[in-house]
Design a protein around this motif. Structure first.
Motif, PDB file in Angstrom:
ATOM      1  N   VAL A 398       0.821  -1.219   0.000  1.00  0.00           N
ATOM      2  CA  VAL A 398       0.000   0.000   0.000  1.00  0.00           C
ATOM      3  C   VAL A 398       0.850   1.263   0.000  1.00  0.00           C
ATOM      4  O   VAL A 398       0.382   2.331  -0.405  1.00  0.00           O
ATOM      5  N   GLY A 399       2.097   1.191   0.475  1.00  0.00           N
ATOM      6  CA  GLY A 399       2.976   2.350   0.452  1.00  0.00           C
ATOM      7  C   GLY A 399       2.741   3.300   1.612  1.00  0.00           C
ATOM      8  O   GLY A 399       1.831   3.128   2.438  1.00  0.00           O
ATOM      9  N   PRO A 400       3.541   4.369   1.693  1.00  0.00           N
ATOM     10  CA  PRO A 400       3.500   5.272   2.851  1.00  0.00           C
ATOM     11  C   PRO A 400       2.315   6.222   2.854  1.00  0.00           C
ATOM     12  O   PRO A 400       2.007   6.817   3.893  1.00  0.00           O
ATOM     13  N   ASP A 401       1.632   6.413   1.710  1.00  0.00           N
ATOM     14  CA  ASP A 401       0.529   7.379   1.657  1.00  0.00           C
ATOM     15  C   ASP A 401      -0.768   6.816   2.218  1.00  0.00           C
ATOM     16  O   ASP A 401      -1.714   7.581   2.469  1.00  0.00           O
ATOM     17  N   ALA A 402      -0.856   5.517   2.409  1.00  0.00           N
ATOM     18  CA  ALA A 402      -2.085   4.903   2.898  1.00  0.00           C
ATOM     19  C   ALA A 402      -2.061   4.802   4.425  1.00  0.00           C
ATOM     20  O   ALA A 402      -1.012   4.888   5.062  1.00  0.00           O
ATOM     21  N   PHE A 412      -7.354  -6.728   8.790  1.00  0.00           N
ATOM     22  CA  PHE A 412      -6.631  -5.476   8.583  1.00  0.00           C
ATOM     23  C   PHE A 412      -7.535  -4.502   7.827  1.00  0.00           C
ATOM     24  O   PHE A 412      -8.395  -4.913   7.044  1.00  0.00           O
ATOM     25  N   VAL A 413      -7.301  -3.226   8.069  1.00  0.00           N
ATOM     26  CA  VAL A 413      -8.040  -2.163   7.381  1.00  0.00           C
ATOM     27  C   VAL A 413      -7.027  -1.249   6.710  1.00  0.00           C
ATOM     28  O   VAL A 413      -6.029  -0.844   7.335  1.00  0.00           O
ATOM     29  N   VAL A 414      -7.267  -0.921   5.452  1.00  0.00           N
ATOM     30  CA  VAL A 414      -6.383  -0.030   4.697  1.00  0.00           C
ATOM     31  C   VAL A 414      -7.235   1.077   4.083  1.00  0.00           C
ATOM     32  O   VAL A 414      -8.225   0.793   3.385  1.00  0.00           O
ATOM     33  N   ALA A 415      -6.869   2.329   4.345  1.00  0.00           N
ATOM     34  CA  ALA A 415      -7.537   3.482   3.738  1.00  0.00           C
ATOM     35  C   ALA A 415      -6.568   4.160   2.783  1.00  0.00           C
ATOM     36  O   ALA A 415      -5.421   4.453   3.158  1.00  0.00           O
ATOM     37  N   VAL A 416      -7.018   4.380   1.535  1.00  0.00           N
ATOM     38  CA  VAL A 416      -6.141   4.979   0.520  1.00  0.00           C
ATOM     39  C   VAL A 416      -6.893   6.096  -0.189  1.00  0.00           C
ATOM     40  O   VAL A 416      -8.102   6.007  -0.435  1.00  0.00           O
ATOM     41  N   PRO A 417      -6.190   7.180  -0.551  1.00  0.00           N
ATOM     42  CA  PRO A 417      -6.841   8.289  -1.279  1.00  0.00           C
ATOM     43  C   PRO A 417      -6.925   7.985  -2.765  1.00  0.00           C
ATOM     44  O   PRO A 417      -6.129   8.471  -3.574  1.00  0.00           O
ATOM     45  N   THR A 418      -7.893   7.174  -3.135  1.00  0.00           N
ATOM     46  CA  THR A 418      -8.039   6.783  -4.540  1.00  0.00           C
ATOM     47  C   THR A 418      -9.503   6.456  -4.816  1.00  0.00           C
ATOM     48  O   THR A 418     -10.314   6.290  -3.888  1.00  0.00           O
TER      49      THR A 418
END
Length: 514
Positions: A398-402, A412-418
């Motif tokens: 997911v990288g550092p922006d998520a 697990f929960v992942v939030a991404v600006p996309t």
């Protein structure tokens, strides 16, 4: 092999031997004070010296320490001290300045050996965890002791001395060595976490030697009028303490590394340095100082000031680092290093709302398939390792922006600006990353991931995260029902004629599936 009963017998035997030696030494010291005879004093000195030597040899033979070098140095140091003291007490030797000078040199050699042995024993640290702060504390105490020695001992002795360069050098050397002994003594008290009888007796012996040396220095400076018999008593007590320490079973631990009370060491070292500094400045106030005194005191005070400033700066950095570490531990899961549930809510409500304003936001709810089987067959340790490795793969994908968080046991929960398309690409990468085999310490393991995706293009609010998690969780159940491994969007759940996802929302994270 030594049994527990054998160890207890040795301990009791060591205590009894130490008590017998202490009783004999105290009796001899009492005779020494009562007789007030140089010859009797020499005999008592010989008795205490031989008793200490016999006790050290007995301890080395009985307990077989792995590194007996410290105790051999103690024997050499004791012999040098005893020889020097015996020469000074002899009426014939007192009339010959050259013989007195020889006795001082012999005692000086013993003092140097003592400082070297104690430094090697108490300052030795593994190269992998050298504690710079503790060493700095020791240096500060030594500087404070040296400053006190200059104003009270060295400078007066140099003014009152009538000898040559060698005599003056010896008069300066002894207080310097005593300052080092004081620093080593305080260092050992600060860092020691054991309450070994041998260690405490050695510390008491060092304290007695310091008291005795101070008495001799004050006498040489003309500031006291104690008899030679009284001046010898602290050294006799110190020798008896060393002998008693050698007879204790814990004498084998003096050369072993011990854990340190770092906070206690820093606090006490600072207090001791301040007390020494204040005690040094008191006799200076109003006194007429010569040029040399001013130069030496300025240098020592400057060195102390620099040391205190360095120490203060390190303390500030250490405090700031401790606060950051405490905050990190409070906000992150210990096993995976990802954010915990509460930290995710706070970060989403603050940083995400600020940085992602005006952007589409997608939330991925990741559930591990097959985790319970690995946990049950390979053990809980393997299950923890699998969770940690899965979190690492998710973090890399997911990288550092998520925003990535561990939400439950294997969730697990992942939030991404996309938007929708970008969220599908992220989910696809996570699925492929978690499908690859895991090489655990207990053996290889394979799992898969079911991912539910919810996204929004509306302005983020405090309720947005809750709604996204609910929707993504529902979509995750749909993905799990469709196939083992894969992802589904919440829109697919809404399009179904019947409800596959749960009809309730549990506000608590799911229990660990073990």
């Amino acid at each position: 092999m030594t049994t527990a009963s054998g160890s207890r017998r040795r301990h009791v035997g060591g205590q009894q031997s130490a008590m017998i030696l202490g009783t004999l030494a105290l009796t001899a010291i009492a005779v020494h004070l009562a007789a007030r005879s140089a010859w009797v004093s020499e005999i008592v000195l010989a008795i205490v010296g031989l008793g200490m030597t016999a006790a050290v040899l007995t301890g080395i033979y009985r307990y077989q320490p792995e590194k007996p070098a410290f105790w051999w140095c103690v024997l050499i140091c004791g012999a040098a001290y005893s020889t020097g003291a015996a020469i000074r007490m002899n009426p014939v030797s007192r009339a010959d300045p050259s013989i007195l000078l020889l006795s001082d040199l012999i005692s000086l050699v013993g003092a140097v050996i003592a400082v070297t042995a104690l430094a090697a024993c108490w300052l030795r640290q593994p190269a992998s965890r050298i504690d710079f702060d503790l060493l700095l504390d020791t240096v500060l105490i030594a500087l404070g002791g040296l400053l006190a020695s200059w104003t009270t001992l060295i400078s007066p002795a140099l003014r009152a001395g009538q000898g040559g360069a060698v005599e003056n050098a010896i008069a300066v050397a002894f207080p310097i060595i005593d300052a080092g002994l004081l620093a080593l003594l305080m260092h050992s008290i600060f860092v020691s976490t054991r309450n070994d009888a041998a260690l405490r007796l050695v510390q008491l012996a060092v304290a007695c030697v310091l008291i005795g040396d101070m008495g001799y220095a004050l006498d040489a400076a003309g500031r006291t009028d104690l008899s030679s018999a009284a001046l010898l008593v602290p050294h006799l007590v110190g020798g008896a303490c060393i002998g008693a320490a050698a007879l204790m079973p814990s004498m084998v631990h003096l050369n072993t590394l011990r854990p340190t009370h770092r906070e206690r060491s820093r606090q006490r070292a600072t207090a001791v340095a301040v007390v020494l500094l204040v005690a040094t400045l008191v006799p200076v106030i109003g006194a007429g100082l010569e040029f040399v005194d001013r130069v030496v005191m300025s240098v020592l005070l400057g060195a102390l000031l620099v040391g205190v400033l360095i120490r203060s700066e390190r303390a500030i950095k250490r405090s700031s680092m401790s606060e950051r570490n405490a905050q990190f531990q409070a906000d992150h899961d210990k096993l995976t290093g990802l954010m915990n549930r509460q930290a995710l809510i706070e970060r989403f409500s603050t940083e995400a709302r600020r940085d992602w304003a005006g952007n589409s936001v997608a939330l991925l709810f990741v559930d591990l398939n097959g985790f319970k089987l690995v946990n049950d067959t390979l053990g809980h340790a393997a299950g923890d390792e699998l969770i940690a490795n899965s979190a690492q793969r998710i973090r890399e994908v997911v990288g550092p922006d998520a925003l990535a968080a561990r939400y439950g046991g294997d969730e697990f929960v992942v939030a991404v600006p996309t938007g929708r398309r970008g969220a599908g690409m992220v989910a696809d990468r996570i699925v492929h990353a978690l499908t690859a085999p895991f090489q655990l310490h207990s053996g290889p393991a394979r799992i898969s991931a079911s991912i539910g995706i919810a996204h929004t293009e509306h302005e983020l609010t405090d309720a947005t995260l809750d709604q996204l998690i609910r929707d993504a969780d529902s979509a995750m159940y749909l993905a799990k029902a469709r196939a083992v491994g894969g992802y589904a969007f919440y829109e697919a759940v809404q399009a179904l004629d019947h409800v596959i996802a749960p009809t309730f929302w549990d506000t608590q994270p799911k229990a660990v599936r073990r």
